[in-house]
Design an enzyme around this catalytic site. Structure first.
Site, PDB file in Angstrom:
ATOM      1  N   MET A   7     -13.531   1.966   5.285  1.00 20.60           N
ATOM      2  CA  MET A   7     -12.788   1.665   6.505  1.00 20.60           C
ATOM      3  C   MET A   7     -13.180   0.341   7.169  1.00 20.60           C
ATOM      4  O   MET A   7     -12.795   0.095   8.311  1.00 20.60           O
ATOM      5  CB  MET A   7     -12.949   2.812   7.513  1.00 20.60           C
TER       6      MET A   7
ATOM      7  N   ASN B 250      -7.964  -1.573  -3.895  1.00 19.77           N
ATOM      8  CA  ASN B 250      -7.926  -0.608  -2.800  1.00 19.77           C
ATOM      9  C   ASN B 250      -6.804   0.397  -3.013  1.00 19.77           C
ATOM     10  O   ASN B 250      -5.798   0.076  -3.651  1.00 19.77           O
ATOM     11  CB  ASN B 250      -7.703  -1.354  -1.475  1.00 19.77           C
TER      12      ASN B 250
ATOM     13  N   HIS C  61      -4.197   2.860  -0.775  1.00 21.78           N
ATOM     14  CA  HIS C  61      -3.700   2.995   0.596  1.00 21.78           C
ATOM     15  C   HIS C  61      -2.679   4.140   0.652  1.00 21.78           C
ATOM     16  O   HIS C  61      -1.804   4.226  -0.210  1.00 21.78           O
ATOM     17  CB  HIS C  61      -3.048   1.667   1.026  1.00 21.78           C
TER      18      HIS C  61
ATOM     19  N   VAL D 136      -5.479  -7.742   5.501  1.00 16.94           N
ATOM     20  CA  VAL D 136      -5.647  -6.285   5.408  1.00 16.94           C
ATOM     21  C   VAL D 136      -4.421  -5.629   4.751  1.00 16.94           C
ATOM     22  O   VAL D 136      -3.288  -5.865   5.174  1.00 16.94           O
ATOM     23  CB  VAL D 136      -5.875  -5.688   6.819  1.00 16.94           C
TER      24      VAL D 136
HETATM   25  C1  GRF Z   1      -7.453   7.988   1.232  1.00  8.00           C
HETATM   26  O1  GRF Z   1      -6.287   8.676   1.610  1.00  8.00           O
HETATM   27  C2  GRF Z   1      -7.183   6.528   1.018  1.00  8.00           C
HETATM   28  O2  GRF Z   1      -5.856   6.244   0.690  1.00  8.00           O
HETATM   29  C3  GRF Z   1      -7.500   5.921   2.358  1.00  8.00           C
HETATM   30  O3  GRF Z   1      -8.553   6.681   2.857  1.00  8.00           O
HETATM   31  C4  GRF Z   1      -8.525   7.990   2.306  1.00  8.00           C
HETATM   32  C5  GRF Z   1      -9.901   8.270   1.765  1.00  8.00           C
HETATM   33  O4  GRF Z   1     -10.085   9.575   1.365  1.00  8.00           O
HETATM   34  N1  GRF Z   1      -7.787   4.513   2.201  1.00  8.00           N
HETATM   35  P1  GRF Z   1     -11.353  10.011   0.530  1.00  8.00           P
HETATM   36  O5  GRF Z   1     -12.600   9.569   1.310  1.00  8.00           O
HETATM   37  O6  GRF Z   1     -11.275   9.371  -0.826  1.00  8.00           O
HETATM   38  O7  GRF Z   1     -11.263  11.507   0.466  1.00  8.00           O
END
Ligand code: GRF
Length: 201
Positions: free
Chosen positions: A90, A105, A107, A142
């Site tokens: 994040m 990444n 998303h 981003v």
């Molecule tokens: C996922 O839905 C991803 O797309 C987003 O954050 C979430 C992470 O989930 N960037 P996790 O930690 O892999 O369970």
């Protein structure tokens, strides 16, 4: 390919990558370190359980984004990583990271719609009938880099943020390892914003 996986949360995508790497007899993907920006990220426990080195680079321990980014780069380099895989990470890294590694990444929306940290909530609030998953290369902006793969997920009557995100994650857990594997095999080529997949085998 030796990859560092970066996490902030529960790490279910990390788990999908671990499971995929384990089941792959050719071992095309080796997760050499899991790096978290918070010491309580669930992904760290998943890494330890899988016997993968886990490192914490705490956001709050650094005065600014460049010094935090340098510490992430140093951790990945120490582990011998060749690429960074963001799995629910994040924090926004500064451009030094993009200059040091290819970065991928995942998303939880169909970019360029709904970039940012609240993609599922915003898609639902907007009333879209279709959202989904985007896997993309990371650039200086981003949720912006060249798109590698996308898959749609329909919004169902009565969906909550949680129910929709759960269905999106089912797709993520299948699609993300596929993309990382293709990348590790050298099957992705990028020209400007366009990513082309070479056939498998
Ligand atoms: C996922 O839905 C991803 O797309 C987003 O954050 C979430 C992470 O989930 N960037 P996790 O930690 O892999 O369970």
């Amino acid at each position: 390919m030796r990859v560092a996986v970066l996490v902030s949360g529960s790490g279910s995508n990390l788990q999908a990558l671990i499971d995929h790497a384990r089941s792959d007899p050719v071992a095309e993907i080796e997760i050499v370190v899991v790096i978290a920006d918070r010491r309580h990220a669930g992904g760290l426990d998943r890494a330890r359980a899988a016997g993968i080195p886990a490192d914490v680079v705490e956001w709050s321990a650094f005065p600014d984004r460049p010094s935090f980014t340098d510490a992430i780069i140093a951790s990945a380099e120490r582990a011998g990583a060749e690429a960074l895989v963001l799995a629910g990470f994040m924090r926004v890294l500064s451009s030094a990271a993009v200059d040091s590694f290819p970065i991928i990444n995942v998303h939880p929306a169909l970019l360029p719609a709904f970039p940012g940290a609240h993609a599922v909530r915003e898609a639902l609030a907007h009333g879209v009938k279709m959202t989904g998953v985007t896997v993309h290369f990371v650039d200086e902006l981003v949720d912006h880099g060249p798109i590698i793969a996308q898959e749609a997920v329909p919004v169902i009557e009565g969906d909550t943020i949680e129910s929709l995100h759960a269905r999106i994650q089912q797709v993520e857990h299948r699609l993300y390892p596929e993309v990382i594997r293709a990348f590790a095999q050298g099957r992705l080529s990028v020209e400007g914003r366009k990513v082309t997949w070479k056939r498998d085998g």
